[in-house]
Scaffold this motif. Structure first.
Motif, PDB file in Angstrom:
ATOM      1  N   LEU A  27      44.033  38.899  34.658  1.00 48.03           N
ATOM      2  CA  LEU A  27      42.939  39.164  35.581  1.00 48.03           C
ATOM      3  C   LEU A  27      42.938  40.620  36.024  1.00 48.03           C
ATOM      4  N   HIS A  28      41.803  41.276  35.871  1.00 53.05           N
ATOM      5  CA  HIS A  28      41.621  42.667  36.278  1.00 53.05           C
ATOM      6  C   HIS A  28      41.606  42.744  37.806  1.00 53.05           C
ATOM      7  N   GLY A  29      42.336  43.690  38.355  1.00 55.82           N
ATOM      8  CA  GLY A  29      42.367  43.866  39.805  1.00 55.82           C
ATOM      9  C   GLY A  29      40.991  44.127  40.389  1.00 55.82           C
ATOM     10  N   GLY A  30      40.143  44.818  39.632  1.00 65.78           N
ATOM     11  CA  GLY A  30      38.786  45.075  40.099  1.00 65.78           C
ATOM     12  C   GLY A  30      37.980  43.797  40.256  1.00 65.78           C
ATOM     13  N   ALA A  31      38.204  42.817  39.383  1.00 61.66           N
ATOM     14  CA  ALA A  31      37.517  41.529  39.501  1.00 61.66           C
ATOM     15  C   ALA A  31      37.970  40.806  40.764  1.00 61.66           C
ATOM     16  N   HIS A  41      47.745  43.298  44.932  1.00 61.99           N
ATOM     17  CA  HIS A  41      47.831  42.361  43.819  1.00 61.99           C
ATOM     18  C   HIS A  41      49.284  41.900  43.722  1.00 61.99           C
ATOM     19  N   LEU A  42      49.509  40.610  43.961  1.00 61.50           N
ATOM     20  CA  LEU A  42      50.860  40.082  44.128  1.00 61.50           C
ATOM     21  C   LEU A  42      51.454  39.469  42.862  1.00 61.50           C
ATOM     22  N   CYS A  94      46.491  37.669  45.275  1.00 60.12           N
ATOM     23  CA  CYS A  94      45.942  38.884  45.875  1.00 60.12           C
ATOM     24  C   CYS A  94      45.627  38.621  47.341  1.00 60.12           C
ATOM     25  N   VAL A  95      45.893  39.599  48.185  1.00 53.96           N
ATOM     26  CA  VAL A  95      45.444  39.569  49.575  1.00 53.96           C
ATOM     27  C   VAL A  95      44.611  40.820  49.797  1.00 53.96           C
TER      28      VAL A  95
END
Length: 147
Positions: A54-58, A91-92, A129-130
């Motif tokens: 999963l892309h962090g931007g998504a 992003h965890l 993610c938080v």
């Protein structure tokens, strides 16, 4: 402050909200009010980064979609809009498939700003993610429709 508006299901059209990028990424809403928003996004190749996760931007798009929807629902009866000012995300852990669920709740709801906390979890309930999103509350321009 007026009572928040509620929404069940993925039919944001009843609010007059255009879907745009959220629809392109497959984001659907299962719960939405001015005090809590829950949305899901499938983790498929269209939201992957080059290494198949999963892309962090998504994740950030999902988080801002949740926060913006909730803030809008809390102010729309006053003829106001909510627009993003700032967003951060930690992003965890990674996820490569399945569905992620974002749950957003307000930290602060003021006259001119709102701050929302969004937690994104995988299908096992593990946080991936938080995020925290600050939104400006502005008057809706005459004739403008939310979108």
């Amino acid at each position: 402050m007026t009572e928040p508006q509620s929404l069940s299901g993925s039919n944001l059209e009843q609010l007059g909200v255009q879907r745009g990028l959220a629809e392109h990424l497959g984001i659907t809403f299962s719960e939405a009010s001015g005090t809590r928003v829950v949305a899901q996004m499938p983790v498929q190749p269209q939201v992957h980064q080059p290494f198949g996760i999963l892309h962090g931007g998504a994740s950030v798009v999902l988080a801002e979609s949740v926060a913006s929807t909730g803030a809008y629902l809390s102010v729309r009866d006053r003829g106001m809009l909510a627009v993003g000012l700032e967003i951060n995300a930690n992003h965890l852990r990674s996820v490569a498939s399945g569905t992620v669920t974002a749950t957003g709740t307000p930290i602060f709801q003021g006259r001119t700003t709102e701050v929302w906390s969004v937690e994104i979890a995988d299908e096992r309930g593990k946080l991936i993610c938080v995020s925290r999103c600050t939104l400006a509350i502005i008057p809706r321009p005459e004739g403008a429709q939310p979108g």
